[in-house]
Scaffold this active site. Structure first.
Site, PDB file in Angstrom:
ATOM      1  CE  LYS A   1      33.765 -29.316 -82.722  1.00 35.24           C
ATOM      2  NZ  LYS A   1      34.847 -30.030 -83.404  1.00 35.24           N
TER       3      LYS A   1
ATOM      4  CD  GLU B   1      40.853 -35.766 -80.189  1.00 40.34           C
ATOM      5  OE1 GLU B   1      39.704 -36.001 -80.563  1.00 40.34           O
ATOM      6  OE2 GLU B   1      41.138 -34.779 -79.482  1.00 40.34           O
TER       7      GLU B   1
ATOM      8  NE  ARG C   1      31.999 -30.745 -77.933  1.00 40.89           N
ATOM      9  CZ  ARG C   1      31.931 -31.696 -78.853  1.00 40.89           C
ATOM     10  NH1 ARG C   1      32.361 -32.921 -78.591  1.00 40.89           N
ATOM     11  NH2 ARG C   1      31.427 -31.453 -80.045  1.00 40.89           N
TER      12      ARG C   1
HETATM   13  N1  PLP Z   1      37.719 -34.939 -81.783  1.00 39.94           N
HETATM   14  C1  PLP Z   1      37.916 -33.805 -82.461  1.00 39.94           C
HETATM   15  C2  PLP Z   1      39.267 -33.201 -82.449  1.00 39.94           C
HETATM   16  C3  PLP Z   1      36.846 -33.221 -83.157  1.00 39.94           C
HETATM   17  O1  PLP Z   1      37.023 -32.088 -83.847  1.00 39.94           O
HETATM   18  C4  PLP Z   1      35.596 -33.841 -83.153  1.00 39.94           C
HETATM   19  C5  PLP Z   1      34.460 -33.242 -83.850  1.00 39.94           C
HETATM   20  O2  PLP Z   1      33.636 -32.586 -83.310  1.00 39.94           O
HETATM   21  C6  PLP Z   1      35.440 -35.027 -82.429  1.00 39.94           C
HETATM   22  C7  PLP Z   1      36.519 -35.541 -81.766  1.00 39.94           C
HETATM   23  C8  PLP Z   1      34.121 -35.709 -82.375  1.00 39.94           C
HETATM   24  O3  PLP Z   1      33.243 -35.064 -81.511  1.00 39.94           O
HETATM   25  P1  PLP Z   1      31.688 -35.152 -81.708  1.00 39.94           P
HETATM   26  O4  PLP Z   1      31.339 -36.585 -81.714  1.00 39.94           O
HETATM   27  O5  PLP Z   1      31.132 -34.455 -80.524  1.00 39.94           O
HETATM   28  O6  PLP Z   1      31.376 -34.477 -82.990  1.00 39.94           O
HETATM   29  C1  COI Z   2      32.661 -32.295 -86.264  1.00 40.95           C
HETATM   30  O1  COI Z   2      32.667 -33.509 -86.419  1.00 40.95           O
HETATM   31  O2  COI Z   2      31.616 -31.665 -86.054  1.00 40.95           O
HETATM   32  C2  COI Z   2      33.879 -31.524 -86.319  1.00 40.95           C
HETATM   33  O3  COI Z   2      33.874 -30.404 -85.891  1.00 40.95           O
HETATM   34  C3  COI Z   2      35.076 -32.106 -86.902  1.00 40.95           C
HETATM   35  C4  COI Z   2      35.674 -31.264 -87.966  1.00 40.95           C
HETATM   36  C5  COI Z   2      36.943 -31.894 -88.327  1.00 40.95           C
HETATM   37  C6  COI Z   2      34.779 -31.108 -89.145  1.00 40.95           C
END
Ligand code: PLP
Ligand code: COI
Length: 341
Positions: A184, A220, A82
């Site tokens: 991200k 989201e 990612r």
């Molecule tokens: N959506 C957003 C906007 C996020 O910042 C995060 C955090 O990383 C997620 C979703 C969840 O992603 P992940 O499960 O890969 O941490």
């Molecule tokens: C994560 O879950 O790793 C994120 O980056 C989300 C953030 C809002 C702390």
């Protein structure tokens, strides 16, 4: 390994400086070999691209102590992939996947004294990030970059841990069609700061963003994807090109189908449908699965039948299975767990 003297059980989701971080610099078209350092400070030109044009992307993942005392990281290969996608979308050089995995391993190994003990409720959060570091004044990408990973022990993202939270439907947008919602990038989070402060000021824990084109479908929150459960026990999760492809959500979809035998629908979720769901949760690395008890749409309350006291039963099963896999209590699918030797 003697652990740091930290009251692990009372950690929130905040920064605690640890001993080592990994740094690699990109210059003249290539990444240097990278190294661990104890220096947590960065000195840059006032005109660095990251300061002027927000050329920065990041990742988030966790290291866990398992029941049998190993230190593991959950699916870092997906974070590596990612981050490559995020970097390319912002015209940054990719940090190679194998290098990323090696850097994660080095960072965790160097900070083993900060990996919270099994059963403490805390984990070691890893924050890889990358930014344009040389001066740029015309709008264009930098040609020098820094990649870093630091580690910080964390507790639950939402105060109260597994207590259901209240969120509101947000009038601000987080991501535009054909924009950067699916990567991200720091800029997405800068966009959300006004909205989250406003939400907190009004007593809400988070924002539910709708799609910015039609404002009819669930997207989201600022930091997690949604999972819903229907009254007949199906798991439903929004599909959209403008949300972050959460690794936790993708893992939970697998867990729901393959471990729990649940039916899963990944599809557009009209906001209209939300009032009919039985359970709602926010899923992400930081959020794990945080149950939502109430969603407020401009004064109209949607109270999830699971209530404000505990997680709904399906959410709880998903939570227990996922965290069981992460903490080594339940056998993980092939390749999900990277053991730090
Ligand atoms: N959506 C957003 C906007 C996020 O910042 C995060 C955090 O990383 C997620 C979703 C969840 O992603 P992940 O499960 O890969 O941490
Ligand atoms: C994560 O879950 O790793 C994120 O980056 C989300 C953030 C809002 C702390």
């Amino acid at each position: 390994m003697e652990k740091k003297n930290i009251d692990w059980g009372s950690l929130g989701f905040g920064y605690v400086k640890t001993d080592y971080r990994y740094v690699s610099n990109f210059k003249n078209g290539s990444w240097d070999e990278g190294a661990l350092t104890t220096d947590d400070q960065i000195t840059l030109s006032e005109c660095a691209c990251v300061f002027q044009y927000a050329q920065t992307v990041f990742e988030g993942m966790k290291a866990y102590t398992t029941e049998d005392g190993r230190t593991v990281v959950f699916r870092p290969d997906l974070n590596a992939e990612r981050m490559v996608n995020s970097a390319l979308r912002l015209q940054m050089p990719a940090f190679p996947k194998e290098r990323f995995l090696d850097a994660v391993e080095q960072t965790v190994r160097a900070n083993l004294n900060a990996v919270p003990p099994y059963g403490s409720g805390a984990t070691l959060y890893l924050r890889p990030f990358m930014f344009g570091s040389n001066p740029v004044i015309g709008v264009k990408p930098a040609d020098e970059y820094q990649f870093r990973i630091f580690a910080t022990p964390v507790g639950p993202y939402f105060k109260g841990g597994a207590k259901p939270i209240t969120i509101r439907v947000c009038d601000y947008d987080r991501a535009a069609p054909n924009g950067t919602g699916h990567i991200k990038a720091g800029l997405n989070y800068a966009m959300s700061l006004y909205a989250i402060v406003d939400a907190h000021n009004q007593g809400y824990d988070e924002n539910m963003y709708l799609d910015s084109k039609t404002r009819t479908n669930v997207e989201e929150t600022g930091g997690a994807n949604f999972l819903f459960v229907t009254k007949d026990g199906k798991v439903v999760t929004p599909k959209s090109d403008t949300i972050l492809p959460s690794i936790t959500r993708r893992s939970l979809v697998h867990v729901a189908k393959e471990y729990l035998g649940l039916e899963v629908e990944e599809r557009v979720v009209p906001f209209e449908e939300v009032k009919d769901f039985a359970e709602c949760g926010l899923c992400g690395t930081a959020a794990v699965i945080s149950p939502v008890g109430k969603i407020v749409d401009h004064g109209k309350e949607i109270c999830l039948p699971s209530g404000m006291n505990e997680m709904g039963p399906v959410t709880k099963k998903l939570y227990d299975t996922l965290t069981g896999i992460q903490m080594g209590r339940i056998e993980a699918p092939e390749g999900w767990i990277k053991v730090i030797e």
